[in-house]
Design a protein around this motif. Structure first.
Motif, PDB file in Angstrom:
ATOM      1  N   SER A  95      41.100  50.026  50.381  1.00  0.00           N
ATOM      2  CA  SER A  95      40.217  49.155  49.924  1.00  0.00           C
ATOM      3  C   SER A  95      40.090  48.825  48.605  1.00  0.00           C
ATOM      4  CB  SER A  95      38.669  49.926  50.164  1.00  0.00           C
ATOM      5  OG  SER A  95      38.880  51.111  49.687  1.00  0.00           O
ATOM      6  N   ILE A  96      40.968  49.617  47.852  1.00  0.00           N
ATOM      7  CA  ILE A  96      40.740  49.274  46.278  1.00  0.00           C
ATOM      8  C   ILE A  96      41.743  48.213  45.839  1.00  0.00           C
ATOM      9  CG2 ILE A  96      41.895  50.332  44.353  1.00  0.00           C
ATOM     10  CD1 ILE A  96      39.177  51.428  44.576  1.00  0.00           C
ATOM     11  N   ARG A  97      41.083  47.584  45.074  1.00  0.00           N
ATOM     12  CA  ARG A  97      41.816  46.218  44.430  1.00  0.00           C
ATOM     13  C   ARG A  97      42.193  46.443  43.055  1.00  0.00           C
ATOM     14  NH1 ARG A  97      42.441  46.262  48.758  1.00  0.00           N
ATOM     15  NH2 ARG A  97      41.976  44.676  50.769  1.00  0.00           N
ATOM     16  N   ARG A  98      41.146  47.158  42.261  1.00  0.00           N
ATOM     17  CA  ARG A  98      41.335  47.095  40.800  1.00  0.00           C
ATOM     18  C   ARG A  98      41.109  48.633  40.232  1.00  0.00           C
ATOM     19  NH1 ARG A  98      37.486  44.101  36.233  1.00  0.00           N
ATOM     20  NH2 ARG A  98      38.963  44.572  34.316  1.00  0.00           N
ATOM     21  N   VAL A  99      41.782  49.042  39.503  1.00  0.00           N
ATOM     22  CA  VAL A  99      41.551  50.525  38.895  1.00  0.00           C
ATOM     23  C   VAL A  99      41.811  50.091  37.243  1.00  0.00           C
ATOM     24  CG1 VAL A  99      42.751  52.695  38.420  1.00  0.00           C
ATOM     25  CG2 VAL A  99      42.487  51.733  40.792  1.00  0.00           C
ATOM     26  N   ARG A 100      40.984  50.789  36.689  1.00  0.00           N
ATOM     27  CA  ARG A 100      40.892  50.583  35.261  1.00  0.00           C
ATOM     28  C   ARG A 100      40.843  52.395  34.718  1.00  0.00           C
ATOM     29  NH1 ARG A 100      36.261  47.486  32.521  1.00  0.00           N
ATOM     30  NH2 ARG A 100      37.866  47.336  30.754  1.00  0.00           N
TER      31      ARG A 100
END
Length: 220
Positions: free
Chosen positions: A126-131
């Motif tokens: 599900s994850i598209r962006r990590v910061r």
């Protein structure tokens, strides 16, 4: 605490059912009021609030002590798509977070994460962006650059941003360049290295910067 409303839910007419964006914690590193990291937070009340917010899509839990995290993490609504946590939160075990199947964005501030923790997150379908947001250059290389091999193994991840703050953007850029050199990191297309100043309103206030980012993101 800051919240904004969603469209009315005909199946649950209570006011809490309308909340789709919620920030819990101080919005300033300087002016924290009763929500400092070591303050006794009303965890049962916060969990009760979260349980009444089925429409919640964006959640920030900032400054909660890591001892509180296991209970708070299990109270996160399943509908949450953007989760922001820190600083120094407890273990982010993605396997047991209720929002894991729907979360598309994850941000962590000033926190060490193990290789396994990070791998679970970036490999999530599900994850598209990590910061990863660091309010100072300390730990940027050790806590992040040495762990980024898993990013290239993540078929669904679109971007991984490492934000490094210092007194000026120029100082932060120099610190990032040095960390890249020391750790022998080879930048890739999906990894974004972002230098920023941690000054806000004439004083060092990285949490205020992060809150502005959250407002901009949730209002976009």
């Amino acid at each position: 605490m800051h919240a904004s409303d969603a469209t009315p839910n005909e199946h649950d007419p209570t006011p809490a059912s309308l909340i789709c964006r919620l920030w819990i914690g101080p919005t300033s590193s300087v002016d924290q009021g009763d929500l400092s990291y070591n303050a006794p937070w009303p965890i049962p009340a916060i969990c009760n609030i979260l349980a009444r917010c089925p429409s919640l899509h964006s959640l920030a839990l900032m400054n909660a002590h890591q001892k509180c995290w296991p209970r708070l993490s299990l109270a996160i609504p399943r509908a949450v798509r953007a989760l922001w946590i820190g600083p120094v939160h407890g273990k982010a075990d993605w396997r047991y977070l209720p929002c894991a199947p729907s979360a598309r964005e994850f941000l962590t501030m000033d926190t060490y994460m193990t290789q396994d923790e990070l791998r679970q997150i970036v490999l999530s379908p599900s994850i598209r962006r990590v910061r990863r947001f660091f309010s100072s250059p300390v730990g940027v290389g050790l806590y992040t650059l040495d762990q980024l091999a898993c990013v290239e193994q993540a078929p669904w991840l679109e971007s991984f941003e490492l934000v490094c703050c210092s007194a000026t953007k120029e100082e932060a850029a120099v610190a990032l360049e040095e960390a890249v050199r020391v750790h022998g990191y080879e930048p890739t297309a999906r990894v974004v290295l972002t230098p920023r100043s941690n000054m806000h309103g004439g004083r060092r206030d990285p949490l205020a910067l992060l809150f502005e980012d959250w407002v901009d993101a949730t209002c976009a």
